[in-house]
Motif scaffolding. Structure first.
Motif, PDB file in Angstrom:
ATOM      1  N   ILE A 208       0.842  -1.209   0.000  1.00 16.36           N
ATOM      2  CA  ILE A 208       0.000   0.000   0.000  1.00 16.36           C
ATOM      3  C   ILE A 208       0.872   1.253   0.000  1.00 16.36           C
ATOM      4  CG2 ILE A 208      -1.670   1.332   1.343  1.00 16.36           C
ATOM      5  CD1 ILE A 208      -2.776  -1.393   2.369  1.00 16.36           C
ATOM      6  N   LEU A 209       1.893   1.281   0.853  1.00 11.88           N
ATOM      7  CA  LEU A 209       2.745   2.462   0.949  1.00 11.88           C
ATOM      8  C   LEU A 209       3.544   2.707  -0.322  1.00 11.88           C
ATOM      9  CD1 LEU A 209       4.211   2.194   4.570  1.00 11.88           C
ATOM     10  CD2 LEU A 209       2.274   3.572   3.787  1.00 11.88           C
ATOM     11  N   ASN A 210       3.795   1.656  -1.078  1.00 14.74           N
ATOM     12  CA  ASN A 210       4.656   1.762  -2.254  1.00 14.74           C
ATOM     13  C   ASN A 210       3.894   2.089  -3.537  1.00 14.74           C
ATOM     14  OD1 ASN A 210       7.424   1.616  -3.118  1.00 14.74           O
ATOM     15  ND2 ASN A 210       6.919  -0.262  -4.224  1.00 14.74           N
ATOM     16  N   CYS A 211       2.565   2.114  -3.482  1.00 15.76           N
ATOM     17  CA  CYS A 211       1.808   2.374  -4.718  1.00 15.76           C
ATOM     18  C   CYS A 211       1.852   3.864  -5.060  1.00 15.76           C
ATOM     19  CB  CYS A 211       0.379   1.854  -4.608  1.00 15.76           C
ATOM     20  SG  CYS A 211      -0.707   2.797  -3.524  1.00 15.76           S
ATOM     21  N   ASP A 212       1.498   4.207  -6.293  1.00 15.14           N
ATOM     22  CA  ASP A 212       1.548   5.604  -6.716  1.00 15.14           C
ATOM     23  C   ASP A 212       0.566   6.441  -5.900  1.00 15.14           C
ATOM     24  OD1 ASP A 212      -1.048   6.245  -8.562  1.00 15.14           O
ATOM     25  OD2 ASP A 212      -0.455   4.135  -8.747  1.00 15.14           O
ATOM     26  N   PHE A 213       0.869   7.732  -5.796  1.00 17.61           N
ATOM     27  CA  PHE A 213       0.122   8.599  -4.891  1.00 17.61           C
ATOM     28  C   PHE A 213      -1.366   8.676  -5.239  1.00 17.61           C
ATOM     29  CE2 PHE A 213      -1.643  12.797  -3.899  1.00 17.61           C
ATOM     30  CZ  PHE A 213      -1.594  12.727  -2.514  1.00 17.61           C
ATOM     31  N   ASN A 214      -1.694   8.805  -6.511  1.00 16.49           N
ATOM     32  CA  ASN A 214      -3.109   8.908  -6.895  1.00 16.49           C
ATOM     33  C   ASN A 214      -3.889   7.676  -6.462  1.00 16.49           C
ATOM     34  OD1 ASN A 214      -2.899  11.444  -8.021  1.00 16.49           O
ATOM     35  ND2 ASN A 214      -2.489  10.678 -10.089  1.00 16.49           N
ATOM     36  N   SER A 215      -3.326   6.494  -6.708  1.00 20.00           N
ATOM     37  CA  SER A 215      -3.985   5.254  -6.301  1.00 20.00           C
ATOM     38  C   SER A 215      -4.095   5.183  -4.785  1.00 20.00           C
ATOM     39  CB  SER A 215      -3.214   4.037  -6.827  1.00 20.00           C
ATOM     40  OG  SER A 215      -3.205   4.022  -8.235  1.00 20.00           O
ATOM     41  N   PHE A 216      -3.014   5.593  -4.105  1.00 18.43           N
ATOM     42  CA  PHE A 216      -2.991   5.559  -2.641  1.00 18.43           C
ATOM     43  C   PHE A 216      -4.098   6.430  -2.050  1.00 18.43           C
ATOM     44  CE2 PHE A 216      -1.380   7.314   1.425  1.00 18.43           C
ATOM     45  CZ  PHE A 216      -1.196   6.126   2.132  1.00 18.43           C
ATOM     46  N   SER A 217      -4.254   7.647  -2.553  1.00 17.27           N
ATOM     47  CA  SER A 217      -5.245   8.573  -1.995  1.00 17.27           C
ATOM     48  C   SER A 217      -6.670   8.085  -2.271  1.00 17.27           C
ATOM     49  CB  SER A 217      -5.038   9.976  -2.555  1.00 17.27           C
ATOM     50  OG  SER A 217      -5.079   9.974  -3.970  1.00 17.27           O
ATOM     51  N   ILE A 218      -6.903   7.532  -3.464  1.00 19.73           N
ATOM     52  CA  ILE A 218      -8.234   6.985  -3.782  1.00 19.73           C
ATOM     53  C   ILE A 218      -8.526   5.768  -2.910  1.00 19.73           C
ATOM     54  CG2 ILE A 218      -9.629   5.869  -5.568  1.00 19.73           C
ATOM     55  CD1 ILE A 218      -8.030   7.572  -7.620  1.00 19.73           C
ATOM     56  N   PHE A 219      -7.523   4.891  -2.775  1.00 22.21           N
ATOM     57  CA  PHE A 219      -7.667   3.692  -1.944  1.00 22.21           C
ATOM     58  C   PHE A 219      -7.995   4.065  -0.504  1.00 22.21           C
ATOM     59  CE2 PHE A 219      -5.525   0.846   1.085  1.00 22.21           C
ATOM     60  CZ  PHE A 219      -6.148  -0.352   0.804  1.00 22.21           C
ATOM     61  N   LEU A 220      -7.312   5.078   0.007  1.00 25.14           N
ATOM     62  CA  LEU A 220      -7.501   5.488   1.396  1.00 25.14           C
ATOM     63  C   LEU A 220      -8.928   5.969   1.655  1.00 25.14           C
ATOM     64  CD1 LEU A 220      -5.191   5.308   3.429  1.00 25.14           C
ATOM     65  CD2 LEU A 220      -4.992   7.800   3.321  1.00 25.14           C
ATOM     66  N   GLU A 221      -9.485   6.675   0.699  1.00 23.71           N
ATOM     67  CA  GLU A 221     -10.847   7.201   0.859  1.00 23.71           C
ATOM     68  C   GLU A 221     -11.876   6.085   1.035  1.00 23.71           C
ATOM     69  OE1 GLU A 221     -12.026  10.120   1.278  1.00 23.71           O
ATOM     70  OE2 GLU A 221     -10.312  11.422   0.841  1.00 23.71           O
ATOM     71  N   ARG A 222     -11.551   4.893   0.578  1.00 25.02           N
ATOM     72  CA  ARG A 222     -12.487   3.768   0.622  1.00 25.02           C
ATOM     73  C   ARG A 222     -12.375   2.957   1.916  1.00 25.02           C
ATOM     74  NH1 ARG A 222     -11.647   1.154  -5.463  1.00 25.02           N
ATOM     75  NH2 ARG A 222     -12.260   3.010  -6.657  1.00 25.02           N
ATOM     76  N   GLN A 223     -11.405   3.316   2.763  1.00 27.19           N
ATOM     77  CA  GLN A 223     -11.132   2.494   3.945  1.00 27.19           C
ATOM     78  C   GLN A 223     -11.760   3.100   5.202  1.00 27.19           C
ATOM     79  OE1 GLN A 223      -9.926  -0.359   3.029  1.00 27.19           O
ATOM     80  NE2 GLN A 223      -9.658   0.546   0.985  1.00 27.19           N
ATOM     81  N   THR A 224     -11.937   2.252   6.202  1.00 25.67           N
ATOM     82  CA  THR A 224     -12.507   2.694   7.478  1.00 25.67           C
ATOM     83  C   THR A 224     -11.459   3.471   8.274  1.00 25.67           C
ATOM     84  OG1 THR A 224     -11.818   0.709   8.679  1.00 25.67           O
ATOM     85  CG2 THR A 224     -13.969   0.631   7.543  1.00 25.67           C
TER      86      THR A 224
ATOM     87  N   ASP B 208     -10.596   2.885  11.345  1.00 24.84           N
ATOM     88  CA  ASP B 208      -9.746   1.920  12.060  1.00 24.84           C
ATOM     89  C   ASP B 208      -8.628   1.404  11.167  1.00 24.84           C
ATOM     90  OD1 ASP B 208     -11.052   2.111  14.455  1.00 24.84           O
ATOM     91  OD2 ASP B 208     -12.258   0.291  14.197  1.00 24.84           O
ATOM     92  N   PHE B 209      -8.963   1.093   9.924  1.00 18.12           N
ATOM     93  CA  PHE B 209      -7.952   0.593   8.987  1.00 18.12           C
ATOM     94  C   PHE B 209      -6.856   1.641   8.791  1.00 18.12           C
ATOM     95  CE2 PHE B 209      -5.970   0.099   4.889  1.00 18.12           C
ATOM     96  CZ  PHE B 209      -5.758  -1.259   4.778  1.00 18.12           C
ATOM     97  N   ILE B 210      -7.257   2.878   8.597  1.00 13.17           N
ATOM     98  CA  ILE B 210      -6.304   3.959   8.335  1.00 13.17           C
ATOM     99  C   ILE B 210      -5.370   4.169   9.529  1.00 13.17           C
ATOM    100  CG2 ILE B 210      -6.129   6.468   7.996  1.00 13.17           C
ATOM    101  CD1 ILE B 210      -8.747   6.189   6.299  1.00 13.17           C
ATOM    102  N   TYR B 211      -5.929   4.173  10.731  1.00 14.44           N
ATOM    103  CA  TYR B 211      -5.100   4.337  11.934  1.00 14.44           C
ATOM    104  C   TYR B 211      -4.144   3.152  12.104  1.00 14.44           C
ATOM    105  CZ  TYR B 211      -7.223   8.541  13.900  1.00 14.44           C
ATOM    106  OH  TYR B 211      -7.612   9.843  14.119  1.00 14.44           O
ATOM    107  N   ASN B 212      -4.641   1.945  11.877  1.00 11.62           N
ATOM    108  CA  ASN B 212      -3.782   0.764  11.996  1.00 11.62           C
ATOM    109  C   ASN B 212      -2.654   0.800  10.971  1.00 11.62           C
ATOM    110  OD1 ASN B 212      -5.043  -0.517  14.160  1.00 11.62           O
ATOM    111  ND2 ASN B 212      -6.548  -1.529  12.849  1.00 11.62           N
ATOM    112  N   LEU B 213      -2.977   1.204   9.760  1.00 12.22           N
ATOM    113  CA  LEU B 213      -1.958   1.290   8.709  1.00 12.22           C
ATOM    114  C   LEU B 213      -0.846   2.249   9.118  1.00 12.22           C
ATOM    115  CD1 LEU B 213      -1.028   0.627   5.795  1.00 12.22           C
ATOM    116  CD2 LEU B 213      -2.447   2.558   5.018  1.00 12.22           C
ATOM    117  N   TYR B 214      -1.212   3.390   9.658  1.00 11.33           N
ATOM    118  CA  TYR B 214      -0.213   4.385  10.060  1.00 11.33           C
ATOM    119  C   TYR B 214       0.607   3.900  11.261  1.00 11.33           C
ATOM    120  CZ  TYR B 214       1.864   8.889  11.240  1.00 11.33           C
ATOM    121  OH  TYR B 214       2.762   9.898  11.501  1.00 11.33           O
TER     122      TYR B 214
END
Length: 278
Positions: free
Chosen positions: A221-237, A239-245
């Motif tokens: 996830i961290l290694n994907c291109d920025f546009n894909s990363f930002s779109i992907f992030l918008e779709r997540q909960t 909790d998922f976002i906090y855990n990822l960080y």
């Protein structure tokens, strides 16, 4: 010391593995349902193929593949291997297993599965593995990993065993092993990405109700291109976002340049959400 090695599946052909390549790919990206099947199958296979005919009376210690802060996919498989093995041990009047961790000191961004045998050794050769020697005294050690391709990780484990002067009986257990060495080691990447071709393919796994984080999915996830990363992030909960960080920081991924852009965006994303809440 020469360890006893067991693998449930031996790969002789590049298009016939004895298990589902899609399932393996899902497993590598955090599908706990598949981890359960793989762990149970490995335990059943090892019991039938070895333990039923070879008594181990000493305390068994099960050790998953080395990791720093975020477990590898093997860790999830290990859980279900232990559950299934414990059932059999108790039914046969033996001690349930204990667990230990091999600590590793270096994390890297390189995709290990795409490398040759020589490059794998170069990549992990500077790594160092650490374990609690006193806890292991007079016990039998089961080192678990999902797949053996070139044996480089096994060499690192045995290097650690020699450095710590461990005298234990050692078993190296794998879900699968590349038995035909005419096949290039990058067959591992073919398996890893069989079902996951982009970051958006992860949604099905993450939202399946059977998801667990591991090093591979965090790095991917961290290694994907920025546009894909930002779109992907918008779709997540949330909790998922906090855990990822939190997991990213725990594995020191903020110190790796190629992850810094996405991680900074992730940090700001969290801070902005908190600011809006305030």
């Amino acid at each position: 010391m020469i360890p006893y090695t067991y693998s449930l599946h031996k790969i002789h052909h590049s298009n016939n593995f004895g298990f589902s390549a899609d399932d393996y790919s899902r497993f590598k990206f955090g599908d706990d349902r598949v981890a359960k099947k793989f762990g149970k199958d490995l335990a059943d296979g090892f019991i039938k193929g070895f333990l039923e005919d070879n008594q181990i009376s000493e305390q068994i210690v099960v050790i998953s593949s080395p990791y720093c802060f975020i477990p590898t996919a093997t860790f999830a498989m290990k859980n279900y291997f232990v559950y299934q093995l414990n059932h059999w041990l108790v039914e046969n009047g033996r001690m349930v297993v204990q667990e230990a961790k091999v600590h590793r000191t270096i994390t890297y961004k390189d995709d290990y599965g795409a490398l040759s045998a020589e490059d794998r050794i170069k990549l992990i050769g500077n790594d160092s593995f650490h374990i609690d020697k006193d806890f292991l005294r007079d016990k039998v050690l089961f080192f678990l990993d999902d797949i053996k391709i070139t044996g480089s990780h096994e060499k690192m484990i045995l290097k650690m065993v020699k450095e710590y002067e461990l005298k234990n009986d050692i078993y190296m257990l794998y879900f699968a092993e590349l038995a035909n060495h005419d096949i290039h080691p990058n067959i591992e990447n073919h398996l890893n990405y069989h079902k996951v071709r982009s970051v958006f393919d992860l949604d099905e796994i993450i939202k399946s109700g059977n998801f667990c984080f591991n090093t591979r999915i965090v790095k991917y996830i961290l290694n994907c291109d920025f546009n894909s990363f930002s779109i992907f992030l918008e779709r997540q909960t949330e909790d998922f976002i906090y855990n990822l960080y939190n997991l990213s920081l725990g594995n020191s991924y903020h110190t790796i340049d190629c992850y810094s852009g996405n991680l900074n965006f992730l940090k700001n994303y969290i801070n902005n959400k908190n600011y809006k809440l305030i």
